[in-house]
Design a protein around this motif. Sequence first.
Motif, PDB file in Angstrom:
ATOM      1  N   ASP A  85      14.967  37.517  24.645  1.00  0.00           N
ATOM      2  CA  ASP A  85      15.097  36.180  25.250  1.00  0.00           C
ATOM      3  C   ASP A  85      14.752  35.068  24.261  1.00  0.00           C
ATOM      4  O   ASP A  85      13.999  34.146  24.562  1.00  0.00           O
ATOM      5  CB  ASP A  85      14.217  36.067  26.508  1.00  0.00           C
ATOM      6  N   ARG A  86      15.337  35.156  23.076  1.00  0.00           N
ATOM      7  CA  ARG A  86      15.051  34.199  22.008  1.00  0.00           C
ATOM      8  C   ARG A  86      16.318  33.574  21.463  1.00  0.00           C
ATOM      9  O   ARG A  86      17.344  34.224  21.363  1.00  0.00           O
ATOM     10  CB  ARG A  86      14.371  34.900  20.830  1.00  0.00           C
ATOM     11  N   VAL A  87      16.184  32.325  21.053  1.00  0.00           N
ATOM     12  CA  VAL A  87      17.216  31.684  20.249  1.00  0.00           C
ATOM     13  C   VAL A  87      16.933  32.093  18.808  1.00  0.00           C
ATOM     14  O   VAL A  87      15.785  32.104  18.362  1.00  0.00           O
ATOM     15  CB  VAL A  87      17.175  30.148  20.408  1.00  0.00           C
ATOM     16  N   LEU A  88      17.989  32.436  18.092  1.00  0.00           N
ATOM     17  CA  LEU A  88      17.892  32.875  16.705  1.00  0.00           C
ATOM     18  C   LEU A  88      18.931  32.101  15.902  1.00  0.00           C
ATOM     19  O   LEU A  88      20.127  32.153  16.215  1.00  0.00           O
ATOM     20  CB  LEU A  88      18.150  34.385  16.641  1.00  0.00           C
ATOM     21  N   ILE A  89      18.457  31.365  14.895  1.00  0.00           N
ATOM     22  CA  ILE A  89      19.358  30.543  14.077  1.00  0.00           C
ATOM     23  C   ILE A  89      19.211  30.965  12.612  1.00  0.00           C
ATOM     24  O   ILE A  89      18.287  30.544  11.918  1.00  0.00           O
ATOM     25  CB  ILE A  89      19.042  29.038  14.221  1.00  0.00           C
ATOM     26  N   PRO A  90      20.115  31.808  12.129  1.00  0.00           N
ATOM     27  CA  PRO A  90      20.043  32.227  10.731  1.00  0.00           C
ATOM     28  C   PRO A  90      20.618  31.155   9.807  1.00  0.00           C
ATOM     29  O   PRO A  90      21.591  30.485  10.136  1.00  0.00           O
ATOM     30  CB  PRO A  90      20.901  33.491  10.709  1.00  0.00           C
ATOM     31  N   PHE A  91      19.976  31.000   8.651  1.00  0.00           N
ATOM     32  CA  PHE A  91      20.489  30.069   7.645  1.00  0.00           C
ATOM     33  C   PHE A  91      20.538  30.737   6.276  1.00  0.00           C
ATOM     34  O   PHE A  91      20.727  30.099   5.257  1.00  0.00           O
ATOM     35  CB  PHE A  91      19.660  28.779   7.606  1.00  0.00           C
ATOM     36  N   GLY A  92      20.384  32.055   6.274  1.00  0.00           N
ATOM     37  CA  GLY A  92      20.434  32.845   5.049  1.00  0.00           C
ATOM     38  C   GLY A  92      20.084  34.291   5.383  1.00  0.00           C
ATOM     39  O   GLY A  92      20.129  34.701   6.542  1.00  0.00           O
ATOM     40  N   ARG A  93      19.686  35.040   4.371  1.00  0.00           N
ATOM     41  CA  ARG A  93      19.408  36.476   4.531  1.00  0.00           C
ATOM     42  C   ARG A  93      18.203  36.728   5.440  1.00  0.00           C
ATOM     43  O   ARG A  93      17.244  35.980   5.429  1.00  0.00           O
ATOM     44  CB  ARG A  93      19.148  37.113   3.168  1.00  0.00           C
ATOM     45  N   THR A  94      18.286  37.826   6.184  1.00  0.00           N
ATOM     46  CA  THR A  94      17.161  38.296   6.980  1.00  0.00           C
ATOM     47  C   THR A  94      16.571  39.521   6.274  1.00  0.00           C
ATOM     48  O   THR A  94      17.190  40.050   5.340  1.00  0.00           O
ATOM     49  CB  THR A  94      17.607  38.680   8.406  1.00  0.00           C
ATOM     50  N   PRO A  95      15.408  40.001   6.717  1.00  0.00           N
ATOM     51  CA  PRO A  95      14.814  41.168   6.050  1.00  0.00           C
ATOM     52  C   PRO A  95      15.688  42.428   6.065  1.00  0.00           C
ATOM     53  O   PRO A  95      15.485  43.313   5.240  1.00  0.00           O
ATOM     54  CB  PRO A  95      13.522  41.396   6.839  1.00  0.00           C
ATOM     55  N   SER A  97      19.168  42.291   5.938  1.00  0.00           N
ATOM     56  CA  SER A  97      20.492  41.982   5.383  1.00  0.00           C
ATOM     57  C   SER A  97      20.781  42.860   4.171  1.00  0.00           C
ATOM     58  O   SER A  97      19.882  43.198   3.404  1.00  0.00           O
ATOM     59  CB  SER A  97      20.569  40.516   4.954  1.00  0.00           C
ATOM     60  N   ARG A  98      22.053  43.181   4.028  1.00  0.00           N
ATOM     61  CA  ARG A  98      22.528  43.852   2.825  1.00  0.00           C
ATOM     62  C   ARG A  98      23.193  42.783   1.957  1.00  0.00           C
ATOM     63  O   ARG A  98      23.363  41.658   2.392  1.00  0.00           O
ATOM     64  CB  ARG A  98      23.515  44.951   3.203  1.00  0.00           C
ATOM     65  N   ALA A  99      23.605  43.148   0.774  1.00  0.00           N
ATOM     66  CA  ALA A  99      24.208  42.189  -0.153  1.00  0.00           C
ATOM     67  C   ALA A  99      25.377  41.456   0.505  1.00  0.00           C
ATOM     68  O   ALA A  99      26.259  42.088   1.100  1.00  0.00           O
ATOM     69  CB  ALA A  99      24.680  42.903  -1.419  1.00  0.00           C
ATOM     70  N   GLY A 100      25.367  40.144   0.445  1.00  0.00           N
ATOM     71  CA  GLY A 100      26.481  39.331   0.911  1.00  0.00           C
ATOM     72  C   GLY A 100      26.602  39.177   2.412  1.00  0.00           C
ATOM     73  O   GLY A 100      27.656  38.772   2.899  1.00  0.00           O
ATOM     74  N   GLU A 101      25.546  39.490   3.170  1.00  0.00           N
ATOM     75  CA  GLU A 101      25.644  39.368   4.627  1.00  0.00           C
ATOM     76  C   GLU A 101      24.371  38.766   5.210  1.00  0.00           C
ATOM     77  O   GLU A 101      23.327  38.726   4.555  1.00  0.00           O
ATOM     78  CB  GLU A 101      25.894  40.734   5.280  1.00  0.00           C
ATOM     79  N   ILE A 102      24.490  38.344   6.456  1.00  0.00           N
ATOM     80  CA  ILE A 102      23.337  37.921   7.251  1.00  0.00           C
ATOM     81  C   ILE A 102      23.316  38.843   8.462  1.00  0.00           C
ATOM     82  O   ILE A 102      24.148  38.737   9.355  1.00  0.00           O
ATOM     83  CB  ILE A 102      23.457  36.454   7.704  1.00  0.00           C
ATOM     84  N   ARG A 103      22.379  39.779   8.458  1.00  0.00           N
ATOM     85  CA  ARG A 103      22.308  40.783   9.526  1.00  0.00           C
ATOM     86  C   ARG A 103      21.231  40.395  10.538  1.00  0.00           C
ATOM     87  O   ARG A 103      20.108  40.072  10.176  1.00  0.00           O
ATOM     88  CB  ARG A 103      22.019  42.163   8.948  1.00  0.00           C
TER      89      ARG A 103
END
Length: 136
Positions: A85-95, A97-103
């Motif tokens: 039940d959270r809003v999640l706003i990615p602006f780059g890599r997460t812990p 993430s693989r190369a070239g992605e935002i997972r």
Amino acid sequence: MTARTTQASAPAARRVRISAGRVVIRAELLATATADRIWAALPIRSTAETWGQALQFETPVESGRDRTARALAEIGDLHFWTENDRVLIPFGRTPISRAGEIRLPSPCNVWAKAIDDVTLLKDVAPGEKVELTATT
């Protein structure tokens, strides 16, 4: 006698303002059930948490996973993490993430598109106040 044509007016765009610490960004809601639930719950006040290059915060909203759910994010998409039940706003890599992605931690619903640059959220520290409100 002539026939009159009427043109249906388009519904007004639903926009929100996200204030996190000293950072403010705006977003436009999509036409989804999750967006409807978030809109109905406004204003939402919470506390910022970070996860790699992503801002997240708790909400009182509950929503199941929908057709927009994605495990990989694009910068500018605002997500709803249904399991927490959270809003999640990615602006780059997460812990995770693989190369070239935002997972994302799991497939999350996309409920809005940012109008402003979400990379500004890098300046938000954990524990800062977050407020999600309707705007024009």
